[in-house]
Motif scaffolding. Structure first.
Motif, PDB file in Angstrom:
ATOM      1  N   LEU A 125       0.870  -1.171   0.000  1.00  0.00           N
ATOM      2  CA  LEU A 125       0.000   0.000   0.000  1.00  0.00           C
ATOM      3  C   LEU A 125       0.913   1.229   0.000  1.00  0.00           C
ATOM      4  N   VAL A 126       0.779   2.061  -1.026  1.00  0.00           N
ATOM      5  CA  VAL A 126       1.645   3.232  -1.180  1.00  0.00           C
ATOM      6  C   VAL A 126       0.803   4.478  -0.936  1.00  0.00           C
ATOM      7  N   THR A 127       1.186   5.241   0.074  1.00  0.00           N
ATOM      8  CA  THR A 127       0.422   6.425   0.441  1.00  0.00           C
ATOM      9  C   THR A 127       1.394   7.564   0.726  1.00  0.00           C
ATOM     10  N   GLY A 128       0.885   8.659   1.261  1.00  0.00           N
ATOM     11  CA  GLY A 128       1.756   9.772   1.608  1.00  0.00           C
ATOM     12  C   GLY A 128       1.172  11.105   1.203  1.00  0.00           C
ATOM     13  N   LEU A 129       2.017  12.106   1.152  1.00  0.00           N
ATOM     14  CA  LEU A 129       1.597  13.473   0.861  1.00  0.00           C
ATOM     15  C   LEU A 129       1.551  13.723  -0.642  1.00  0.00           C
ATOM     16  N   SER A 130       0.556  14.465  -1.072  1.00  0.00           N
ATOM     17  CA  SER A 130       0.444  14.823  -2.484  1.00  0.00           C
ATOM     18  C   SER A 130       1.664  15.636  -2.902  1.00  0.00           C
ATOM     19  N   GLY A 131       2.272  15.238  -4.032  1.00  0.00           N
ATOM     20  CA  GLY A 131       3.463  15.915  -4.506  1.00  0.00           C
ATOM     21  C   GLY A 131       4.760  15.341  -3.977  1.00  0.00           C
ATOM     22  N   ALA A 132       4.661  14.290  -3.131  1.00  0.00           N
ATOM     23  CA  ALA A 132       5.869  13.714  -2.530  1.00  0.00           C
ATOM     24  C   ALA A 132       6.446  12.559  -3.334  1.00  0.00           C
ATOM     25  N   LEU A 161      -0.100 -13.743   2.226  1.00  0.00           N
ATOM     26  CA  LEU A 161       0.259 -12.409   1.797  1.00  0.00           C
ATOM     27  C   LEU A 161       1.331 -11.811   2.708  1.00  0.00           C
ATOM     28  N   SER A 162       2.160 -10.954   2.136  1.00  0.00           N
ATOM     29  CA  SER A 162       3.123 -10.164   2.904  1.00  0.00           C
ATOM     30  C   SER A 162       2.827  -8.706   2.601  1.00  0.00           C
ATOM     31  N   ALA A 163       2.089  -8.042   3.504  1.00  0.00           N
ATOM     32  CA  ALA A 163       1.586  -6.694   3.252  1.00  0.00           C
ATOM     33  C   ALA A 163       2.435  -5.647   3.979  1.00  0.00           C
ATOM     34  N   GLU A 164       2.773  -4.574   3.249  1.00  0.00           N
ATOM     35  CA  GLU A 164       3.565  -3.486   3.818  1.00  0.00           C
ATOM     36  C   GLU A 164       2.964  -2.143   3.413  1.00  0.00           C
ATOM     37  N   LEU A 165       3.235  -1.144   4.240  1.00  0.00           N
ATOM     38  CA  LEU A 165       2.750   0.213   3.991  1.00  0.00           C
ATOM     39  C   LEU A 165       3.935   1.130   3.729  1.00  0.00           C
ATOM     40  N   ILE A 166       3.925   1.804   2.561  1.00  0.00           N
ATOM     41  CA  ILE A 166       4.965   2.763   2.189  1.00  0.00           C
ATOM     42  C   ILE A 166       4.367   4.161   2.272  1.00  0.00           C
ATOM     43  N   TYR A 167       5.103   5.071   2.910  1.00  0.00           N
ATOM     44  CA  TYR A 167       4.632   6.449   3.044  1.00  0.00           C
ATOM     45  C   TYR A 167       5.636   7.387   2.388  1.00  0.00           C
ATOM     46  N   ALA A 168       5.189   8.149   1.398  1.00  0.00           N
ATOM     47  CA  ALA A 168       6.042   9.117   0.711  1.00  0.00           C
ATOM     48  C   ALA A 168       5.828  10.500   1.314  1.00  0.00           C
ATOM     49  N   THR A 169       6.930  11.174   1.633  1.00  0.00           N
ATOM     50  CA  THR A 169       6.837  12.492   2.233  1.00  0.00           C
ATOM     51  C   THR A 169       7.897  13.403   1.646  1.00  0.00           C
ATOM     52  N   ALA A 170       7.788  14.686   1.949  1.00  0.00           N
ATOM     53  CA  ALA A 170       8.802  15.677   1.565  1.00  0.00           C
ATOM     54  C   ALA A 170       8.604  16.883   2.472  1.00  0.00           C
ATOM     55  N   GLU A 171       9.631  17.694   2.586  1.00  0.00           N
ATOM     56  CA  GLU A 171       9.533  18.889   3.409  1.00  0.00           C
ATOM     57  C   GLU A 171       8.478  19.838   2.834  1.00  0.00           C
ATOM     58  N   GLU A 172       7.820  20.576   3.727  1.00  0.00           N
ATOM     59  CA  GLU A 172       6.732  21.452   3.300  1.00  0.00           C
ATOM     60  C   GLU A 172       7.195  22.463   2.257  1.00  0.00           C
ATOM     61  N   SER A 173       8.399  23.016   2.433  1.00  0.00           N
ATOM     62  CA  SER A 173       8.905  23.995   1.464  1.00  0.00           C
ATOM     63  C   SER A 173       9.095  23.367   0.090  1.00  0.00           C
ATOM     64  N   VAL A 174       9.504  22.084   0.070  1.00  0.00           N
ATOM     65  CA  VAL A 174       9.695  21.384  -1.201  1.00  0.00           C
ATOM     66  C   VAL A 174       8.345  21.143  -1.881  1.00  0.00           C
ATOM     67  N   LEU A 175       7.362  20.736  -1.105  1.00  0.00           N
ATOM     68  CA  LEU A 175       6.023  20.510  -1.665  1.00  0.00           C
ATOM     69  C   LEU A 175       5.445  21.810  -2.218  1.00  0.00           C
ATOM     70  N   LEU A 176       5.626  22.907  -1.481  1.00  0.00           N
ATOM     71  CA  LEU A 176       5.142  24.199  -1.965  1.00  0.00           C
ATOM     72  C   LEU A 176       5.808  24.567  -3.288  1.00  0.00           C
ATOM     73  N   SER A 177       7.107  24.332  -3.375  1.00  0.00           N
ATOM     74  CA  SER A 177       7.831  24.644  -4.600  1.00  0.00           C
ATOM     75  C   SER A 177       7.337  23.800  -5.762  1.00  0.00           C
ATOM     76  N   ARG A 178       7.087  22.511  -5.508  1.00  0.00           N
ATOM     77  CA  ARG A 178       6.621  21.630  -6.577  1.00  0.00           C
ATOM     78  C   ARG A 178       5.244  22.048  -7.068  1.00  0.00           C
ATOM     79  N   TYR A 179       4.354  22.423  -6.151  1.00  0.00           N
ATOM     80  CA  TYR A 179       3.018  22.849  -6.579  1.00  0.00           C
ATOM     81  C   TYR A 179       3.077  24.197  -7.311  1.00  0.00           C
ATOM     82  N   THR A 180       3.976  25.070  -6.890  1.00  0.00           N
ATOM     83  CA  THR A 180       4.137  26.349  -7.580  1.00  0.00           C
ATOM     84  C   THR A 180       4.632  26.136  -9.006  1.00  0.00           C
TER      85      THR A 180
END
Length: 323
Positions: free
Chosen positions: A13-20, A85-104
């Motif tokens: 399961l791959v989740t996390g912050l939008s833009g990360a 089954l072998s189930a794992e959770l992956i969380y993608a993240t990035a620093e807030e300033s980086v996410l802001l820059s990517r969305y800009t």
């Protein structure tokens, strides 16, 4: 496990912050042979897994219909009950300033900012997904991770070398600068700022801990050998316990003032010692070891390499993504 017993099928399961970088991670997993489904309704997850014949990677984020962190964790718990089954959770993240820059840069609307700013959307999503980050088996911070190195990182953890059985612990050794902030993914942090700083030597200031002259200078500090030995001793105590607890990825961070000299030197020496364990005594437990230098990466230098490759992963099996 008996040789005739089929190996558990991997479900990610791959989740996390939008833009990360969730979509990038899913594309890499698809290249590695996973069946990828992005943002299906959570109620369909069990049916998707039941019908699949290959390893499965499912993208789940705040855009998913019926998204709720507790519902995602409940779905993960149901999958883990199944011994096939072998189930794992992956969380993608990035620093807030980086996410802001990517969305800009992309001018995209943040999914949690329908009636507010991108910053408000990021803050809302961090709060919304925080239970998933806390429960994640692997947290991938893409703040300073170029696409080729993200691919290497995902291949290191989920590539063909680990498909032959239930893989164990991968150790990441990271250098960083304290003024730039603690690495969010760090499991253990050590402070090297008490050692003599090569930065103040004009002949060494522009160099890094990757240079022999800097490494030799740092090693001449009278407290360096004991400091290094004590870190190694702690790791030899703790890492086997991480394995017994089922931990799959451990990040050990070494920090100094600039993240270029002392911390880099120590990370390189720790990597050498951990990689040497099996060579000195084949009966000793060894782990795949990844070296990362965060501040060097921010200066455009290569920041990722294997110090001790996983069994079955050779130089030629790795691919580089220039997309």
């Amino acid at each position: 496990m008996h040789e005739d017993t089929p190996l558990p099928r991997r479900i990610l399961l791959v989740t996390g912050l939008s833009g990360a970088g969730k979509s990038s991670i899913l594309r890499i997993l698809e290249d590695l042979g996973h069946e990828v489904i992005d943002n299906p309704p959570l109620g369909m997850l069990d049916e998707i897994v039941a019908r699949a014949e290959r390893p499965v990677a499912v993208g789940v984020d705040s855009r998913t219909r019926g998204f709720d962190a507790s519902a995602v964790l409940a779905a993960l718990a149901r999958l883990r009950v199944n011994p096939a089954l072998s189930a794992e959770l992956i969380y993608a993240t990035a620093e807030e300033s980086v996410l802001l820059s990517r969305y800009t840069a992309t001018r995209r609307r943040h999914p949690q900012a329908a009636h507010g700013t991108v910053k408000e959307g990021i803050e809302a999503e961090i709060k919304l997904t925080s239970p998933l980050r806390e429960a994640a088996d692997v947290v991938i911070d893409t703040s300073d991770l170029p696409p080729p190195e993200l691919r290497q990182l995902v291949e290191a953890r989920f590539g063909e070398w680990s498909a032959g059985g239930l893989d164990g612990l991968t150790v990441a050794l990271m250098s960083f600068a304290f003024p730039a902030g603690l690495p969010r993914e760090a499991d253990m942090v050590f402070d090297a700022r008490f050692l003599t700083n090569p930065y103040y030597d004009p002949a060494l200031s522009a160099m890094t801990g990757l240079d022999a002259d800097v490494a030799q200078y740092v090693a001449q500090d009278p407290d360096y050998p004991e400091f290094l030995d004590r870190i190694v001793g702690i790791l030899e105590l703790v890492l086997p316990r991480f394995v017994r607890e089922g931990k799959k990825y451990a990040t050990i961070a070494l920090g100094c003032s600039g993240g270029r000299h002392r911390s880099v030197t120590i990370v390189e020496e720790l990597a050498r010692r951990l990689a040497q364990r099996g060579a000195d005594d084949p009966s000793r437990e060894t782990w795949p070891v990844v070296v990362m230098h965060r501040e060097l990466a921010r200066q455009g230098r290569s920041s990722w390499r294997w110090a001790n490759r996983p069994r079955g992963l050779s130089e030629t099996t790795q691919r580089t993504d220039h997309a």
